[in-house]
Scaffold this motif. Structure first.
Motif, PDB file in Angstrom:
ATOM      1  N   ASP A 114       0.808  -1.218   0.000  1.00 48.73           N
ATOM      2  CA  ASP A 114       0.000   0.000   0.000  1.00 48.73           C
ATOM      3  C   ASP A 114       0.845   1.275   0.000  1.00 48.73           C
ATOM      4  O   ASP A 114       0.299   2.376  -0.030  1.00 48.73           O
ATOM      5  CB  ASP A 114      -0.932   0.015   1.221  1.00 48.73           C
ATOM      6  CG  ASP A 114      -1.987  -1.084   1.144  1.00 48.73           C
ATOM      7  OD1 ASP A 114      -2.444  -1.375   0.023  1.00 48.73           O
ATOM      8  OD2 ASP A 114      -2.324  -1.662   2.186  1.00 48.73           O
ATOM      9  N   ARG A 118       5.822   2.202  -3.565  1.00 49.61           N
ATOM     10  CA  ARG A 118       5.750   0.891  -4.216  1.00 49.61           C
ATOM     11  C   ARG A 118       4.692   0.875  -5.315  1.00 49.61           C
ATOM     12  O   ARG A 118       4.906   0.290  -6.384  1.00 49.61           O
ATOM     13  CB  ARG A 118       5.459  -0.201  -3.189  1.00 49.61           C
ATOM     14  CG  ARG A 118       5.561  -1.616  -3.792  1.00 49.61           C
ATOM     15  CD  ARG A 118       5.254  -2.691  -2.792  1.00 49.61           C
ATOM     16  NE  ARG A 118       5.402  -4.011  -3.396  1.00 49.61           N
ATOM     17  CZ  ARG A 118       6.514  -4.728  -3.355  1.00 49.61           C
ATOM     18  NH1 ARG A 118       7.579  -4.260  -2.732  1.00 49.61           N
ATOM     19  NH2 ARG A 118       6.564  -5.921  -3.925  1.00 49.61           N
ATOM     20  N   ARG A 119       3.556   1.513  -5.065  1.00 52.50           N
ATOM     21  CA  ARG A 119       2.502   1.553  -6.080  1.00 52.50           C
ATOM     22  C   ARG A 119       2.983   2.283  -7.340  1.00 52.50           C
ATOM     23  O   ARG A 119       2.602   1.929  -8.459  1.00 52.50           O
ATOM     24  CB  ARG A 119       1.252   2.229  -5.520  1.00 52.50           C
ATOM     25  CG  ARG A 119       0.496   1.373  -4.516  1.00 52.50           C
ATOM     26  CD  ARG A 119      -0.969   1.793  -4.401  1.00 52.50           C
ATOM     27  NE  ARG A 119      -1.110   3.201  -4.076  1.00 52.50           N
ATOM     28  CZ  ARG A 119      -1.256   3.684  -2.840  1.00 52.50           C
ATOM     29  NH1 ARG A 119      -1.263   2.858  -1.807  1.00 52.50           N
ATOM     30  NH2 ARG A 119      -1.401   4.974  -2.626  1.00 52.50           N
ATOM     31  N   THR A 120       3.830   3.291  -7.161  1.00 45.75           N
ATOM     32  CA  THR A 120       4.391   3.998  -8.316  1.00 45.75           C
ATOM     33  C   THR A 120       5.342   3.089  -9.092  1.00 45.75           C
ATOM     34  O   THR A 120       5.368   3.116 -10.332  1.00 45.75           O
ATOM     35  CB  THR A 120       5.120   5.272  -7.855  1.00 45.75           C
ATOM     36  OG1 THR A 120       4.195   6.124  -7.191  1.00 45.75           O
ATOM     37  CG2 THR A 120       5.726   6.024  -9.035  1.00 45.75           C
TER      38      THR A 120
END
Length: 200
Positions: A114, A118-120
């Motif tokens: 989350d 990391r999501r990028t």
């Protein structure tokens, strides 16, 4: 237009984080290299993680544009462009400032799924998959999603290997071989891949 102080900070942090790592880079070291005060840093970013996110987003934008521009410069047809991706990345891994894939490093250092950082990193890999899938479709291959994924696996595998074995000038040859091997495997994959059957 002159770069803003915020932009300068992001570019400096991009260079430092890429070279030394996100977690390993202390705030003091970053401030020293950027030539700014802690007050200036926290005027623009609430935390180092927020700065890391801005850095990764900047790198994402720059890398997307640079890759597409270079691939289009090197090749005209979609199939040629699929292989030109490997040529463009070969130039990158042989550059003296090559320190591996920043997005893979970010995913390793920011393990929380989350985490915005990391999501990028995930979004960047999804972009690469989509870019390859579009070229695969334009080239007339069937099962474009799976073929693009296989090409992405070859790309990332070669980049990681180039980073591991090509850390010094004496090892650049191994880095080049890693990319050449991946390109060869990609060419074989494209030769054996099924084409879309056109009827009518």
């Amino acid at each position: 237009m002159p770069a803003s102080r915020r932009d300068e900070l992001i570019q400096t942090a991009l260079r430092v984080f890429y070279r030394d790592g996100f977690r390993a880079t202390g705030i003091d070291a970053l401030l020293k290299e950027a030539g700014i005060s802690k007050m200036t840093l926290y005027h623009h970013f609430r935390s180092k993680d927020e700065l890391a996110l801005a850095v990764l987003r900047r790198e994402d934008e720059q890398e997307r544009n640079a890759l597409i521009r270079e691939v289009e410069r090197r090749a005209k047809s979609p199939r040629e462009r699929l292989l030109a991706v490997f040529d463009a990345l070969t130039d990158w891994v042989l550059h003296p400032d090559f320190h591996g894939c920043m997005f893979i490093h970010a995913a390793v250092e920011y393990r929380d799924p989350d985490s915005p950082v990391r999501r990028t990193a995930v979004a960047h890999k999804e972009f690469l998959h989509a870019y390859l899938r579009a070229l695969v479709q334009e080239a007339g291959y069937a099962d474009a999603d799976e073929l693009a994924l296989r090409l992405l696996v070859l790309i990332d595998g070669a980049v990681v290997l180039a980073y591991v074995v090509g850390a010094s000038d004496s090892c650049r040859l191994h880095a080049a071989r890693a990319m050449a091997s991946a390109k060869g495997a990609a060419a074989e994959l494209l030769c054996t891949a099924k084409r879309v059957v056109v009827t009518g």
